[in-house]
Design an enzyme around this catalytic site. Structure first.
Site, PDB file in Angstrom:
ATOM      1  N   CYS A 238       0.849  -1.189   0.000  1.00 23.49           N
ATOM      2  CA  CYS A 238       0.000   0.000   0.000  1.00 23.49           C
ATOM      3  C   CYS A 238       0.890   1.247   0.000  1.00 23.49           C
ATOM      4  CB  CYS A 238      -0.909  -0.003   1.225  1.00 23.49           C
ATOM      5  SG  CYS A 238      -2.030   1.414   1.331  1.00 23.49           S
ATOM      6  N   ASP A 240       0.545   3.779   1.735  1.00 24.06           N
ATOM      7  CA  ASP A 240       0.618   4.305   3.101  1.00 24.06           C
ATOM      8  C   ASP A 240       2.075   4.362   3.561  1.00 24.06           C
ATOM      9  OD1 ASP A 240       0.577   4.382   6.029  1.00 24.06           O
ATOM     10  OD2 ASP A 240      -1.560   3.957   5.867  1.00 24.06           O
ATOM     11  N   HIS A 306      -2.319  -4.060   4.646  1.00 24.00           N
ATOM     12  CA  HIS A 306      -1.961  -3.787   6.042  1.00 24.00           C
ATOM     13  C   HIS A 306      -3.188  -3.625   6.922  1.00 24.00           C
ATOM     14  CE1 HIS A 306      -2.736   0.691   5.993  1.00 24.00           C
ATOM     15  NE2 HIS A 306      -2.580   0.497   4.703  1.00 24.00           N
ATOM     16  N   CYS A 317      -6.126   0.192   6.748  1.00 25.42           N
ATOM     17  CA  CYS A 317      -5.939   0.820   5.438  1.00 25.42           C
ATOM     18  C   CYS A 317      -7.102   1.751   5.134  1.00 25.42           C
ATOM     19  CB  CYS A 317      -5.830  -0.256   4.357  1.00 25.42           C
ATOM     20  SG  CYS A 317      -5.501   0.403   2.713  1.00 25.42           S
TER      21      CYS A 317
END
Length: 577
Positions: A238, A240, A306, A317
């Site tokens: 991801c 992130d 995640h 997420c």
């Protein structure tokens, strides 16, 4: 609320599969011998967890990268290396002082027998050094703000910047401070960009993670990967920032051996991934790299989603509404779309294998959905690295490795591929070191449970970023196609920075192939088009000085830092009409 599956470690019988060479669990005699060997070994000194507040007494809430979600704030000491030029570690107390503070801390951690304590210490040093360089900016700028009306402000400001940050500040901003006020927004963005440039240069010049292409570490892992039956490892985490360190830290893989393309929600672009698969297979046919096309190996595509164990309903997420079951399901669906696209376009059974991984952003512990040889993946069944840790912590290194292999085999959705079992076992072994890393240096879980990124990275590249919560990635060719990813990043930074009156720092990067005529010029034009699109999409923020952009390019064929070609920060020239 979906039912939470039970980990195979907790629910699978201890009987070993028929193909195992050792029993799934050691006998009492083996355990006694293992304990005796462990007691007799010369163990590494216990590593302690250091917790401190910044030495200059700055209120943590003043730091734009502290989320403020928890009352307890854990600070990492700032580090430098001896004989290093000013820059990343210019104002740190020094490695020896940090070691002294670390050894005197109260909490100690007993390490897993497979944990690489030296690697943990080196990774912590690098993390603290780089993030410390960014986190010094706000305290230094606050001190500058208090000095701006002094008669000797400019020389004192430059002296402070050189000593604390390792670089001088732009003279035009300092010279106009007496007229109105010091332009802190522009100065902050300029300092973030300068620190990023130093970080990039240091990464490529020093290779702190020892993962550059051609290194012994890369060659060793590449050989292991081929031996497992895979000629390329393509991972999509991801976007992130809490996963930016997934390759070098959580998985402990050399970055030169991995193709990494983060996307929001780990939802990679299927068409682009198919194009990269085609290029990989074409190179195998034309050049025999990394192995000949007739070799029986596969292209391995991995999705890394995640979740949060401490606050699953809020810190999971964002792209999937903090629903880890949804994140896993969407990741698997995207993997299958890629595999189907390859098979539909070329042939059934084309050389593509799939692997779905999850990671707890609080502890960095892996969750592995072990696939079967038939390509099946069970979303309701996984192998938890924390439970693997507990199941092997009391064994010798040799027995622990055998036990991990057995657990991976037991957790598979169907009869597993031996090469996949070996690779997953290696990843889990690496992750045990990371679990201890978080226990050693962060008390078992990170204090910044939410976002705490320092800047947004936009475009294609950023090979030098491998640190947790340093960068939010928005991989894209154009802002139009990557708008959802970028919007998420800007929303995050509205909370981190804009809410405190500080701008959103955006670094645009496009790598290019230096062997292709005109590629560099096209990369420059690409950067400027993206800059214009960003300024159009976030016009209000840009007009108020609350979003600044740095334009960078890099020759992907050279192990060299990014080159800055422009910025939204400009200074009016004096004189003339």
């Amino acid at each position: 609320m979906p039912r939470r599956p039970v980990s195979p470690v907790a629910r699978t019988p201890q009987g070993a599969p028929a193909q195992r060479r050792r029993p799934a669990a050691p006998s009492p005699d083996e355990l006694r011998r293992s304990v005796q060997r462990l007691r007799g070994r010369l163990l590494e000194p216990e590593i302690t967890t250091a917790t401190s507040v910044s030495e200059d007494g700055v209120d943590p809430a003043a730091n734009p990268w502290d989320t403020g979600r928890r009352a307890r704030v854990r600070r990492t000491p700032e580090l430098t290396q001896r004989n290093e030029s000013p820059g990343l570690g210019a104002a740190a107390a020094g490695l020896d002082a940090w070691r002294s503070r670390r050894s005197s801390a109260s909490a100690s951690v007993r390490l897993h027998p497979l944990t690489d304590s030296r690697a943990n210490a080196a990774l912590q040093t690098y993390d603290a050094q780089v993030k410390g360089a960014f986190d010094r900016l706000v305290p230094v700028l606050k001190r500058l703000s208090a000095l701006q009306h002094e008669d000797d402000f400019i020389p004192r400001a430059q002296e402070l910047a050189r000593a604390e940050l390792g670089f001088e500040l732009p003279q035009p901003i300092l010279e106009t401070a007496w007229v109105t006020q010091l332009d802190m927004r522009t100065l902050f963005a300029w300092c973030v960009f300068e620190t990023y440039e130093q970080t990039s240069a240091s990464f490529f010049e020093r290779d702190p993670l020892q993962g550059r292409p051609g290194s012994a570490t890369v060659e060793s892992f590449d050989a292991f990967l081929l031996d497992c039956g895979f000629h390329l490892l393509d991972i999509t985490p991801c976007a992130d920032g809490r996963l930016a360190h997934a390759i070098a830290y959580a998985l402990r893989l050399p970055f030169g051996s991995v193709r990494r393309r983060p996307h929001a929600g780990a939802l990679f672009d299927v068409e682009n991934t198919v194009s990269r698969w085609v290029k990989t297979e074409h190179r195998r046919y034309r050049e025999g790299l990394p192995n000949p096309a007739h070799a029986d190996t596969r292209y391995l595509k991995v999705v890394l989603y995640h979740f949060s164990s401490l606050d699953p309903s809020h810190e999971g997420c964002a792209a999937h509404g903090s629903d880890d079951a949804l994140a896993a399901g969407c990741g698997l669906s995207r993997l299958k779309d890629f595999q189907q696209a390859v098979e539909n376009s070329f042939c059934c059974g084309a050389s593509v294998d799939l692997l779905l991984l999850g990671i707890d952003t609080d502890t960095d512990a892996l969750r592995v959905h072990v696939p079967g040889l038939d390509g099946s993946t069970n979303l309701e069944r996984w192998l938890d690295a924390l439970e693997v840790y507990e199941a092997t912590a009391g064994l010798s290194a040799e027995l622990a490795r055998d036990r991990i292999l057995a657990l991976v085999q037991q957790a598979a959705a169907s009869t597993p591929d031996p090469g996949m079992v070996r690779l997953i076992s290696r990843l889990l072994e690496h992750n045990l070191s990371q679990i201890d890393y978080v226990r050693q240096f962060h008390g078992g879980h990170y204090s910044d449970a939410g976002h705490a990124e320092r800047f947004i990275g936009v475009g294609i590249g950023f090979k030098e970023v491998h640190l947790r919560n340093l960068t939010y990635f928005a991989y894209m060719d154009t802002v139009e196609e990557g708008a959802p990813d970028l919007d998420v990043g800007v929303k995050i930074f509205k909370g981190l920075n804009v809410s405190r009156g500080l701008p959103v720092p955006v670094v645009v990067r496009f790598d290019y192939n230096g062997q292709v005529p005109g590629a560099r010029d096209r990369a420059e034009r690409h950067c400027r088009r993206v800059q214009q699109a960003i300024e159009s999409r976030y016009g209000e923020l840009c007009r108020e000085g609350l979003l600044h952009v740095l334009l960078t390019i890099r020759d992907q064929d050279r192990h060299a830092p990014a080159e800055t070609i422009g910025s939204t920060i400009s200074f009016a020239s004096g004189g003339g009409h």
